[in-house]
Design an enzyme around this catalytic site. Structure first.
Site, PDB file in Angstrom:
ATOM      1  N   LYS A 153      29.553  62.675  79.267  1.00  0.00           N
ATOM      2  CA  LYS A 153      30.666  62.950  80.027  1.00  0.00           C
ATOM      3  C   LYS A 153      31.962  62.865  79.133  1.00  0.00           C
ATOM      4  O   LYS A 153      32.020  61.951  77.961  1.00  0.00           O
ATOM      5  CB  LYS A 153      30.852  61.391  80.855  1.00  0.00           C
ATOM      6  CG  LYS A 153      32.018  61.177  81.858  1.00  0.00           C
ATOM      7  CD  LYS A 153      32.175  60.133  82.693  1.00  0.00           C
ATOM      8  CE  LYS A 153      33.427  60.261  83.844  1.00  0.00           C
ATOM      9  NZ  LYS A 153      33.387  58.969  84.479  1.00  0.00           N
ATOM     10  N   SER A 202      33.924  59.584  89.685  1.00  0.00           N
ATOM     11  CA  SER A 202      34.474  60.518  88.303  1.00  0.00           C
ATOM     12  C   SER A 202      33.422  61.315  87.700  1.00  0.00           C
ATOM     13  O   SER A 202      33.711  62.451  87.047  1.00  0.00           O
ATOM     14  CB  SER A 202      35.483  59.894  87.693  1.00  0.00           C
ATOM     15  OG  SER A 202      34.790  58.932  86.786  1.00  0.00           O
ATOM     16  N   SER A 260      31.598  55.160  89.792  1.00  0.00           N
ATOM     17  CA  SER A 260      31.574  56.560  89.232  1.00  0.00           C
ATOM     18  C   SER A 260      30.267  57.103  88.770  1.00  0.00           C
ATOM     19  O   SER A 260      30.315  58.294  88.143  1.00  0.00           O
ATOM     20  CB  SER A 260      32.674  56.677  88.294  1.00  0.00           C
ATOM     21  OG  SER A 260      33.894  56.866  88.750  1.00  0.00           O
TER      22      SER A 260
HETATM   23  N1  GLN Z   1      36.364  56.207  92.443  1.00  0.00           N
HETATM   24  C1  GLN Z   1      36.734  55.018  91.983  1.00  0.00           C
HETATM   25  C2  GLN Z   1      38.208  55.207  91.174  1.00  0.00           C
HETATM   26  O1  GLN Z   1      38.615  56.385  91.452  1.00  0.00           O
HETATM   27  C3  GLN Z   1      35.884  54.666  90.665  1.00  0.00           C
HETATM   28  C4  GLN Z   1      36.285  55.550  89.387  1.00  0.00           C
HETATM   29  C5  GLN Z   1      35.153  55.125  88.274  1.00  0.00           C
HETATM   30  O2  GLN Z   1      34.274  54.363  88.535  1.00  0.00           O
HETATM   31  N2  GLN Z   1      35.457  55.564  87.017  1.00  0.00           N
HETATM   32  O3  GLN Z   1      38.690  54.644  90.674  1.00  0.00           O
END
Ligand code: GLN
Length: 476
Positions: A74, A149, A173
């Site tokens: 990532k 994400s 995420s």
């Molecule tokens: N969807 C969550 C957010 O927008 C989680 C993001 C993540 O785990 N990096 O914060």
């Protein structure tokens, strides 16, 4: 012409034809073996899951436990001499000077790095539509989001571009995109894997983990990456187990907690049914299902978005137009440099989070929001501590719905935030959690189940996971 002669001629003709056909087939592109890098390029053209695919040989292979395992990273994790964009325009031309500890450990164990994956900007999002480099498409249905994400990593693993893709999980995420793409998404205990070389979003929540099709690959990669690292004071000094042994363990007698707060309204009926089927499998394996209550779950989303935005506003202050990446050219004063660089470099969601975080930390609101949310964080953690007095593992859906349509929630941040309803609590508590593919819904989209265990009980997590995991196959 004698009969024998005629037969010989026919045989010769057939043989020639056979040789010709095999020649054509062998030389056709269908039979030419593709390299892993070419394969990734082809898949990337369809799904936009990579931000960079390396040239073959750029990162040499060492021999080790993972020799030749294809790995994608990532683009929030540092790999020496590779670009590190975090999905942001701010870092478009930023090159990393060193490798993250987890990346270095994989490299030493023989991983073959294929490329860096697309992601929501600075890991903020649940649909991968917040990337400055375009949305990632879900290979099960390209009109749907892959989740976020770490959407690029999820798709890299789901499409078969790599065996393991690294993701990060601050509030879901890894698990949410794993559920949307039919992959195994493993988020270990907070501190199990070093965060050194991970660009911080919310430091007390951020956790490195993996996407893979198999549980074996998830366990192997974790064994290699886990463990204390002098560069990260929050990395845990707890012995690393051979997590793959969990995949052979009998789970007879384990108690599986079913928290009632995770089965309220808003869950799609196909998901409910799939979880019911998983419960039956666990009972057949000799487990006891125990109804439990985690009463503070209803505060999780609020606590998560107060605390993570607060931490993000502080972490992202380093992007000032001077030290890293983008600098607005036309600025005249120092303040002007800050304002213009940040206005031009950050996307809408990142700005929204910085504003929210600055607000909850500002004097006059700090006690009402930040301090209060910290107190509720403790109560949520206690919900887990109490739950694990009654059970060994907790079973919940990973998400209330399967993958939604691209564009559906992008203009409604609250609806987007609610997607994380089942995943954020494990980050608030720091507990290890995994999302597993368990079934397809009526539209042929993957459904994920989440399992959570107590801190550092990853081996147990794998032992329960194997009982409900279902290999899902994509029809191209
Ligand atoms: N969807 C969550 C957010 O927008 C989680 C993001 C993540 O785990 N990096 O914060």
């Amino acid at each position: 012409m004698t009969e024998r002669f005629r037969k010989n001629i026919v045989t010769i003709q057939n043989t020639t034809l056979f040789i010709q056909i095999t020649g054509i087939v062998k030389n056709s592109r269908y039979f030419k073996p593709m390299t892993a890098f070419e394969n990734a390029k082809t898949l990337n053209e369809k799904y936009n899951c990579f931000l960079e695919i390396f040239d073959e040989g750029r990162y040499p292979l060492s021999s080790g436990k993972l020799h030749g395992m294809t790995v994608a990273i990532k683009d929030v994790l540092a790999l020496k001499d590779a670009r590190l964009t975090c999905g942001s325009k701010f870092l478009e031309n930023f090159t990393s000077l060193y490798s993250a500890t987890c990346v270095e450990r994989l490299q030493k164990a023989g991983a073959l790095f294929i490329g860096k994956t697309n992601m929501d900007e600075f890991a903020m999002g649940s649909s991968n539509e917040n990337s400055a480099y375009g949305a990632v498409l879900n290979p099960w249905d390209i009109t749907k989001v892959p989740g976020g994400s770490s959407g690029g990593s999820a798709v890299a693993a789901a499409s078969g571009a790599v065996r393991v893709a690294l993701g990060t999980d601050t509030g879901g995420s890894i698990r949410q995109p794993a559920a949307f793409t039919g992959t195994v998404g493993m988020k270990p205990t907070y501190g199990r894997i070093s965060r050194y070389g991970l660009t911080a979003f919310a430091s007390s929540f951020d956790t490195v983990g993996t996407f893979s099709k198999s549980l074996e690959d998830a366990a192997l990669a974790l064994e290699v990456m886990a463990g204390r690292d002098e560069h990260d004071a929050t990395s845990a000094n707890v012995p690393v187990e051979e997590y793959s042994t969990g995949l052979k363990k009998d789970i007879k007698g384990l108690r599986i907690g079913i928290p009632k707060e995770y089965f309220g309204e808003g869950i799609e009926s196909d998901i409910r049914e799939a979880i019911e089927a998983s419960k039956i499998k666990l009972e057949k394996a000799g487990c006891t299902l125990i109804p439990i209550s985690m009463p503070h779950t209803k505060y999780s989303i609020a606590v998560y978005y107060i605390l993570t935005t607060a931490e993000a506003s502080s972490n992202l202050a380093r992007f000032d137009g001077i030290r890293y990446g983008k600098r607005a050219k036309e600025s005249e004063t120092l303040l002007d440099t800050y304002v213009k660089s940040r206005s031009q470099g950050f996307g809408a969601e990142v700005k929204r989070r910085i504003m929210l975080g600055t607000y909850v930390l500002s004097s006059g609101y700090y006690d009402a929001y930040y301090i209060r949310a910290q107190k509720v964080r403790r109560l949520i953690k206690e919900d887990f501590t109490n739950a694990f007095k009654e059970c060994d593992a907790i079973l919940t859906p990973t998400t209330p719905t399967t993958a939604f349509k691209l564009g559906d929630k992008i203009s409604d941040p609250l609806a987007m935030y609610l997607n994380d309803i089942f995943t954020v609590s494990a980050n608030i508590a720091g507990a290890p959690a995994i999302s597993l593919p368990i079934a397809l819904d009526n539209n042929g989209l993957p459904i994920g189940a989440q399992l959570i265990t107590n801190d550092f009980e990853e081996t147990k997590l794998f032992s329960v996971a194997k009982e409900i995991y279902v290999e899902l196959n994509m029809q191209d």
